[in-house]
Design a protein around this motif. Structure first.
Motif, short mmCIF file in Angstrom:
data_model
loop_
_atom_site.label_atom_id
_atom_site.label_comp_id
_atom_site.label_asym_id
_atom_site.label_seq_id
_atom_site.Cartn_x
_atom_site.Cartn_y
_atom_site.Cartn_z
N CYS A 37 -19.18 86.13 -74.67
CA CYS A 37 -20.11 87.22 -75.05
C CYS A 37 -19.42 88.47 -75.57
CB CYS A 37 -21.04 87.56 -73.89
SG CYS A 37 -20.24 88.42 -72.52
N GLY A 38 -18.08 88.54 -75.44
CA GLY A 38 -17.34 89.66 -75.99
C GLY A 38 -17.21 90.88 -75.11
N ARG A 39 -17.79 90.88 -73.92
CA ARG A 39 -17.67 92.05 -73.03
C ARG A 39 -16.21 92.23 -72.61
NH1 ARG A 39 -22.90 92.94 -69.27
NH2 ARG A 39 -24.44 92.24 -70.78
N VAL A 40 -15.83 93.50 -72.51
CA VAL A 40 -14.46 93.84 -72.10
C VAL A 40 -14.53 94.56 -70.77
CG1 VAL A 40 -12.36 95.09 -72.73
CG2 VAL A 40 -13.75 94.00 -74.51
N TYR A 41 -13.61 94.21 -69.87
CA TYR A 41 -13.63 94.76 -68.51
C TYR A 41 -12.31 95.43 -68.15
CZ TYR A 41 -17.79 91.93 -67.86
OH TYR A 41 -19.04 91.38 -67.98
N PHE A 42 -12.44 96.65 -67.62
CA PHE A 42 -11.33 97.32 -66.99
C PHE A 42 -11.88 98.04 -65.77
CE2 PHE A 42 -8.04 100.11 -65.78
CZ PHE A 42 -6.89 99.44 -66.12
N PRO A 43 -11.33 97.80 -64.58
CA PRO A 43 -10.22 96.93 -64.31
C PRO A 43 -10.55 95.48 -64.67
CG PRO A 43 -11.15 97.79 -62.25
CD PRO A 43 -11.88 98.43 -63.37
N PRO A 44 -9.50 94.68 -64.89
CA PRO A 44 -9.71 93.30 -65.30
C PRO A 44 -10.53 92.50 -64.28
CG PRO A 44 -7.42 93.92 -65.55
CD PRO A 44 -8.08 95.03 -64.80
N ARG A 45 -11.31 91.56 -64.82
CA ARG A 45 -12.09 90.65 -63.99
C ARG A 45 -11.74 89.22 -64.37
NH1 ARG A 45 -18.25 92.51 -63.34
NH2 ARG A 45 -17.88 94.65 -62.75
N ALA A 46 -11.97 88.29 -63.45
CA ALA A 46 -11.73 86.88 -63.73
C ALA A 46 -12.98 86.21 -64.29
CB ALA A 46 -11.29 86.17 -62.45
N ASP A 47 -14.15 86.77 -64.01
CA ASP A 47 -15.42 86.20 -64.46
C ASP A 47 -16.26 87.30 -65.11
OD1 ASP A 47 -15.03 83.53 -63.29
OD2 ASP A 47 -15.17 84.59 -61.38
N CYS A 48 -17.08 86.91 -66.07
CA CYS A 48 -17.91 87.86 -66.80
C CYS A 48 -19.20 88.15 -66.03
CB CYS A 48 -18.25 87.31 -68.18
SG CYS A 48 -19.27 88.42 -69.17
N ALA A 49 -19.47 89.42 -65.80
CA ALA A 49 -20.70 89.83 -65.12
C ALA A 49 -21.90 89.73 -66.06
CB ALA A 49 -20.56 91.25 -64.61
N GLY A 50 -21.66 89.67 -67.37
CA GLY A 50 -22.75 89.61 -68.33
C GLY A 50 -23.32 88.21 -68.50
N CYS A 51 -22.46 87.25 -68.84
CA CYS A 51 -22.93 85.88 -69.10
C CYS A 51 -22.49 84.90 -68.02
CB CYS A 51 -22.46 85.41 -70.47
SG CYS A 51 -20.69 85.08 -70.58
N LEU A 52 -21.77 85.40 -67.01
CA LEU A 52 -21.25 84.61 -65.89
C LEU A 52 -20.21 83.59 -66.32
CD1 LEU A 52 -24.55 84.08 -63.86
CD2 LEU A 52 -22.91 85.96 -63.72
N GLY A 53 -19.62 83.81 -67.50
CA GLY A 53 -18.59 82.92 -68.00
C GLY A 53 -17.27 83.13 -67.27
N SER A 54 -16.43 82.12 -67.33
CA SER A 54 -15.08 82.19 -66.76
C SER A 54 -14.07 82.09 -67.89
CB SER A 54 -14.87 81.04 -65.78
OG SER A 54 -15.70 81.19 -64.66
N GLY A 55 -12.82 82.13 -67.54
CA GLY A 55 -11.78 81.97 -68.55
C GLY A 55 -11.64 83.18 -69.45
#
Length: 136
Positions: A37-55
Motif C-alpha cells: 500500500c506504500g505507507r511509510v513508518y517511523f519508527p520502523p514496523r514489521a507489519d503494516c497497520a494500514g493493509c495488515l501486510g507483512s514483509g
C-alpha cells in the motif's frame, strides 16, 4: 548483535526490525515501507497497520526535513539523565515524520519551527548507535 545496540540504553535485544541498527551502523537512518500500500513508518514496523501486510521494505530517510515541533527536556528518563537538558525534535521528511534529539551544539535560541534539519548517525561510547538532527 541485536537491537540492544540502539540508543544510549537498550531495553530489548530482540525485535523484528533489528536491521534498523544494522543500517545505523552503515550510517543510514531508515524507516519501513509497505510494498502493498506504500505507507511509510517511523519508527520502523514489521507489519503494516494500514493493509495488515507483512514483509515491509527498508527506506532511507535522507536529505533535508522541516522541523514541525520541538520540546526542551530538562529531566531525562532512565538512560538519558546525563544528557539533560536536550531538545527533542519532530522533523518532516516529505511526509515521513521522524522523532529524535537535536544535536547538542545547536543553541536553544536558534531552534525555529520550519528550520531545515538533516539526520546524522552517531556512534556512542561502548559502540552504541543512535541518530540526531543537525541544521541543514
Amino acid at each position: 548483535m541485536g537491537f540492544e545496540k540502539f540508543g544510549r540504553k537498550g531495553f530489548t535485544s530482540q525485535t523484528r526490525v533489528s536491521a534498523f541498527v544494522d543500517y545505523l551502523e552503515k550510517g543510514e537512518l531508515c524507516a519501513t515501507r509497505c510494498p502493498a500500500c506504500g505507507r511509510v513508518y517511523f519508527p520502523p514496523r514489521a507489519d503494516c497497520a494500514g493493509c495488515l501486510g507483512s514483509g515491509l521494505e527498508w527506506a532511507k530517510i535522507e536529505g533535508n526535513g522541516s522541523l514541525v515541533s520541538y520540546t526542551r527536556v530538562n529531566y531525562g528518563p532512565a538512560g538519558f539523565e546525563s544528557d539533560a537538558p536536550y531538545t527533542l525534535a519532530l522533523v518532516d521528511f516529505n511526509g515521513v515524520k521522524v522523532f529524535g534529539q537535536l544535536n547538542a551544539d545547536v543553541p536553544e535560541t536558534a531552534v525555529r519551527v520550519g528550520m531545515l534539519l538533516q539526520p546524522a548517525v552517531v556512534t556512542l561510547p561502548g559502540g552504541q548507535v543512535t541518530y540526531e538532527f543537525l541544521p541543514a
